[in-house]
Scaffold this motif. Structure first.
Motif, PDB file in Angstrom:
ATOM      1  N   CYS A  52       0.831  -1.201   0.000  1.00 46.90           N
ATOM      2  CA  CYS A  52       0.000   0.000   0.000  1.00 46.90           C
ATOM      3  C   CYS A  52       0.866   1.251   0.000  1.00 46.90           C
ATOM      4  CB  CYS A  52      -0.923  -0.006   1.217  1.00 46.90           C
ATOM      5  SG  CYS A  52      -1.987   1.434   1.348  1.00 46.90           S
ATOM      6  N   ALA A  53       0.524   2.221  -0.835  1.00 46.71           N
ATOM      7  CA  ALA A  53       1.170   3.535  -0.848  1.00 46.71           C
ATOM      8  C   ALA A  53       0.192   4.554  -0.272  1.00 46.71           C
ATOM      9  CB  ALA A  53       1.575   3.924  -2.265  1.00 46.71           C
ATOM     10  N   VAL A  54       0.695   5.435   0.585  1.00 48.76           N
ATOM     11  CA  VAL A  54      -0.148   6.431   1.232  1.00 48.76           C
ATOM     12  C   VAL A  54       0.300   7.827   0.809  1.00 48.76           C
ATOM     13  CG1 VAL A  54      -1.019   7.344   3.412  1.00 48.76           C
ATOM     14  CG2 VAL A  54      -0.416   4.937   3.235  1.00 48.76           C
ATOM     15  N   ILE A  55      -0.656   8.649   0.417  1.00 50.60           N
ATOM     16  CA  ILE A  55      -0.411  10.054   0.097  1.00 50.60           C
ATOM     17  C   ILE A  55      -1.302  10.892   0.998  1.00 50.60           C
ATOM     18  CG2 ILE A  55      -0.516  11.826  -1.698  1.00 50.60           C
ATOM     19  CD1 ILE A  55      -0.141   9.642  -3.771  1.00 50.60           C
ATOM     20  N   TYR A  56      -0.708  11.889   1.660  1.00 55.91           N
ATOM     21  CA  TYR A  56      -1.480  12.665   2.633  1.00 55.91           C
ATOM     22  C   TYR A  56      -0.924  14.086   2.727  1.00 55.91           C
ATOM     23  CZ  TYR A  56       2.555  11.728   5.654  1.00 55.91           C
ATOM     24  OH  TYR A  56       3.834  11.646   6.163  1.00 55.91           O
ATOM     25  N   PRO A  57      -1.757  15.071   3.053  1.00 61.83           N
ATOM     26  CA  PRO A  57      -1.294  16.451   3.248  1.00 61.83           C
ATOM     27  C   PRO A  57      -0.461  16.563   4.518  1.00 61.83           C
ATOM     28  CG  PRO A  57      -3.672  16.362   2.858  1.00 61.83           C
ATOM     29  CD  PRO A  57      -3.219  14.965   3.144  1.00 61.83           C
ATOM     30  N   ASN A  58       0.455  17.522   4.532  1.00 61.02           N
ATOM     31  CA  ASN A  58       1.332  17.711   5.701  1.00 61.02           C
ATOM     32  C   ASN A  58       0.542  17.895   6.993  1.00 61.02           C
ATOM     33  OD1 ASN A  58       3.804  17.580   4.295  1.00 61.02           O
ATOM     34  ND2 ASN A  58       3.590  19.706   3.627  1.00 61.02           N
ATOM     35  N   LYS A 107       1.378  14.151  -9.554  1.00 59.53           N
ATOM     36  CA  LYS A 107       2.838  14.135  -9.638  1.00 59.53           C
ATOM     37  C   LYS A 107       3.428  13.105  -8.678  1.00 59.53           C
ATOM     38  CE  LYS A 107       3.385  18.965 -11.118  1.00 59.53           C
ATOM     39  NZ  LYS A 107       3.896  20.301 -10.736  1.00 59.53           N
ATOM     40  N   VAL A 108       2.900  13.067  -7.464  1.00 59.46           N
ATOM     41  CA  VAL A 108       3.394  12.111  -6.470  1.00 59.46           C
ATOM     42  C   VAL A 108       3.072  10.678  -6.907  1.00 59.46           C
ATOM     43  CG1 VAL A 108       3.204  11.330  -4.076  1.00 59.46           C
ATOM     44  CG2 VAL A 108       3.201  13.779  -4.591  1.00 59.46           C
ATOM     45  N   ILE A 109       1.898  10.461  -7.446  1.00 56.74           N
ATOM     46  CA  ILE A 109       1.538   9.130  -7.947  1.00 56.74           C
ATOM     47  C   ILE A 109       2.510   8.690  -9.034  1.00 56.74           C
ATOM     48  CG2 ILE A 109      -0.193   7.847  -9.272  1.00 56.74           C
ATOM     49  CD1 ILE A 109      -2.341   9.421  -7.764  1.00 56.74           C
ATOM     50  N   THR A 110       2.812   9.598  -9.961  1.00 54.26           N
ATOM     51  CA  THR A 110       3.743   9.280 -11.047  1.00 54.26           C
ATOM     52  C   THR A 110       5.117   8.917 -10.514  1.00 54.26           C
ATOM     53  OG1 THR A 110       2.558  10.790 -12.524  1.00 54.26           O
ATOM     54  CG2 THR A 110       4.788  10.155 -13.161  1.00 54.26           C
ATOM     55  N   MET A 111       5.582   9.646  -9.498  1.00 52.28           N
ATOM     56  CA  MET A 111       6.883   9.362  -8.888  1.00 52.28           C
ATOM     57  C   MET A 111       6.891   7.985  -8.239  1.00 52.28           C
ATOM     58  SD  MET A 111       7.672  13.091  -7.168  1.00 52.28           S
ATOM     59  CE  MET A 111       9.046  12.427  -6.226  1.00 52.28           C
ATOM     60  N   GLN A 116       7.889   1.616  -8.026  1.00 51.37           N
ATOM     61  CA  GLN A 116       7.215   0.349  -7.738  1.00 51.37           C
ATOM     62  C   GLN A 116       5.758   0.444  -8.150  1.00 51.37           C
ATOM     63  OE1 GLN A 116       5.591   0.406  -3.295  1.00 51.37           O
ATOM     64  NE2 GLN A 116       7.832   0.476  -3.318  1.00 51.37           N
ATOM     65  N   ARG A 117       5.079  -0.683  -8.089  1.00 50.99           N
ATOM     66  CA  ARG A 117       3.657  -0.735  -8.426  1.00 50.99           C
ATOM     67  C   ARG A 117       2.902  -1.299  -7.224  1.00 50.99           C
ATOM     68  NH1 ARG A 117       0.596  -0.753 -13.115  1.00 50.99           N
ATOM     69  NH2 ARG A 117      -1.349  -1.956 -12.996  1.00 50.99           N
ATOM     70  N   PRO A 118       2.422  -0.420  -6.336  1.00 48.36           N
ATOM     71  CA  PRO A 118       1.674  -0.906  -5.173  1.00 48.36           C
ATOM     72  C   PRO A 118       0.376  -1.595  -5.598  1.00 48.36           C
ATOM     73  CG  PRO A 118       2.342   1.396  -4.909  1.00 48.36           C
ATOM     74  CD  PRO A 118       2.572   1.041  -6.336  1.00 48.36           C
ATOM     75  N   THR A 136      -7.787  11.571  -9.315  1.00 49.05           N
ATOM     76  CA  THR A 136      -6.974  10.516  -8.712  1.00 49.05           C
ATOM     77  C   THR A 136      -7.494   9.137  -9.119  1.00 49.05           C
ATOM     78  OG1 THR A 136      -6.435  11.908  -6.800  1.00 49.05           O
ATOM     79  CG2 THR A 136      -6.161   9.530  -6.546  1.00 49.05           C
ATOM     80  N   LYS A 137      -8.807   8.952  -9.040  1.00 52.92           N
ATOM     81  CA  LYS A 137      -9.404   7.678  -9.461  1.00 52.92           C
ATOM     82  C   LYS A 137      -9.069   7.394 -10.918  1.00 52.92           C
ATOM     83  CE  LYS A 137     -11.867   6.229  -5.853  1.00 52.92           C
ATOM     84  NZ  LYS A 137     -11.777   4.881  -5.255  1.00 52.92           N
TER      85      LYS A 137
END
Length: 432
Positions: A52-58, A107-111, A116-118, A136-137
């Motif tokens: 699992c990859a997590v993206i979240y605001p600071n 941009k973060v998703i692309t990076m 890797q491919r979660p 995002t979807k």
């Protein structure tokens, strides 16, 4: 004044199955069954972990910690993802964003995808963000990867935190291709059951969702969705051809996995038209060189009928009541009062529970004597809802097809082709 009497009965409460290799691993309660036996496909899921990859605001780092820690180690009565599903959930990437902006998230998703491919992405937001959600979807589903969007506001209540985390875990497991549980069927029939529903887009046009292949026991096998277009249902000339193609492909896939189905059953959210649905089935059977019986069932969740139990102080019946209006129509009560922890029968929701009106189209070639069994099957499918342990009681065929149609309307049909053609999504309930 004459009184008309109708016949009714309580349908058999379905048992849920939690092991593909054992008939002994069954329970009436989904949560308790998972805790005792683990998921239905624990021995068949082709994964040794869920990445699992997590993206979240600071500013939501504390919420992120609650999510990661809660899903990994558990919280309250929720024992954690691994204990419930017998497979570890690993957070392989944790990335921050400075603002809840769709472009920055992409941009973060692309990076992340470069490295890797979660199996799944978890996106944490402050509240509902339509632009962020749809973009995002779209980018993740276009890459064949499901996602779980978590709003921080849903985790604010400490008393309900364990329930929220448990429901999130359930959706994650289903979205990556897992089968949490299925229904123990009393029928040995190998039937192909499809669902068709619709949702309205921003321009108030209807988007039709074709989805979902089930075996006779409710085991979710794979998804088909054929690039539905935002247009009025009644004017959708392509609808007949798309439904025909769906039937052909689903039949062929089912035959490869399960053998030749004995019948075709289609659950529709509206009454079948004069020609479209019947013509689609007939043309599909002609292309396949088959002539199996079929049933067209209209599942109307907006009926004007209401049911009450005058023998109880709340007047709310128990789930499972079926009232036969005639040989082709029945009322089915999916919601209602259920026992709480003390054994008292209550219903926490307000308002009058909805009734499902089930109608068998008379042009169906399946014998009308099968109708009572088909109504039982509809009742059973209401228990294959992996949106949450206390999810609204709607047959999965109707609910899942609606969820796909709604997602298409939110993402936009112009972005849908790449998603619909993604082979890696075909056996995942990514739309939950």
């Amino acid at each position: 004044m004459s009184t008309e009497y109708l016949s009714g009965e309580y349908l058999r409460e379905p048992r849920l199955r939690f092991n593909a290799s054992s008939l002994q691993a069954q329970h009436s309660n989904a949560r308790q069954g998972l805790r005792l036996y683990g998921p239905y496909d624990a021995q068949r899921l082709a994964k040794d972990r869920v990445r699992c990859a997590v993206i979240y605001p600071n500013h939501l780092s504390q919420v992120k910690n609650i999510v990661v820690s809660g899903l990994t180690n558990g919280n309250g009565q929720f024992a954690g993802f691994r204990n419930l599903f017998r497979i570890p959930l690993e957070f392989t990437q944790q990335r921050t964003i400075s603002s809840e902006n769709a472009d920055e998230v992409q941009k973060v998703i692309t990076m992340i995808l470069r490295d890797q491919r979660p199996d799944i992405f978890v996106i944490i937001t402050s509240n509902r963000n339509e632009a962020l959600y749809s973009s995002t979807k779209a980018i993740l589903l276009g890459n064949g990867i499901p996602s779980q969007v978590i709003r921080a506001e849903t985790l604010r209540n400490p008393r309900g935190l364990s329930w929220s985390l448990e429901n999130i875990a359930l959706q994650i497991y289903a979205k990556v291709g897992g089968t949490p549980w299925t229904v123990m069927s009393s029928s040995s029939n190998r039937e192909l059951v499809l669902g068709v529903s619709r949702a309205m887009d921003k321009n108030r046009n209807m988007v039709v969702g074709f989805v979902t292949l089930f075996t006779h026991d409710g085991d979710y096998q794979l998804l088909y969705s054929l690039s539905p277009k935002p247009t009025e249902w009644e004017k959708l000339a392509e609808y007949r051809d798309a439904l025909e193609q769906l039937i052909v492909e689903a039949y062929q896939e089912y035959s490869r996995q399960q053998g030749t189905p004995s019948a075709l059953i289609i659950h529709l959210c509206k009454r079948p038209g004069k020609f479209r649905e019947v013509a689609a089935v007939e043309q599909a059977m002609q292309r396949l060189g088959q002539n199996i019986p079929f049933a067209l069932l209209h599942l109307n969740d907006d009926t004007s009928y209401r049911l009450f139990d005058t023998g109880h102080s709340t007047y709310v019946p128990r789930p499972g009541i079926k009232v036969e209006l005639n040989r082709y129509t029945a009322l089915l009560f999916l919601d209602g009062r259920v026992p709480d922890r003390t054994g008292q029968e209550t219903r926490k929701k307000r308002g009058v529970p909805r009734v499902l009106e089930v109608y068998l189209d008379r042009r169906s070639t399946m014998d009308a004597g099968e109708f009572p069994r088909l109504v039982q099957q509809v009742f059973d499918f209401a228990r294959v809802n992996w949106r949450g342990f206390n999810a609204q009681a709607i047959p999965a065929t109707l609910n899942y097809s609606y969820l796909v149609a709604r997602l298409v309307s939110e993402i936009g049909a112009d972005r849908w082709n790449a998603i619909a053609s993604s082979v890696s999504l075909r056996d995942k309930a990514w739309f939950l």
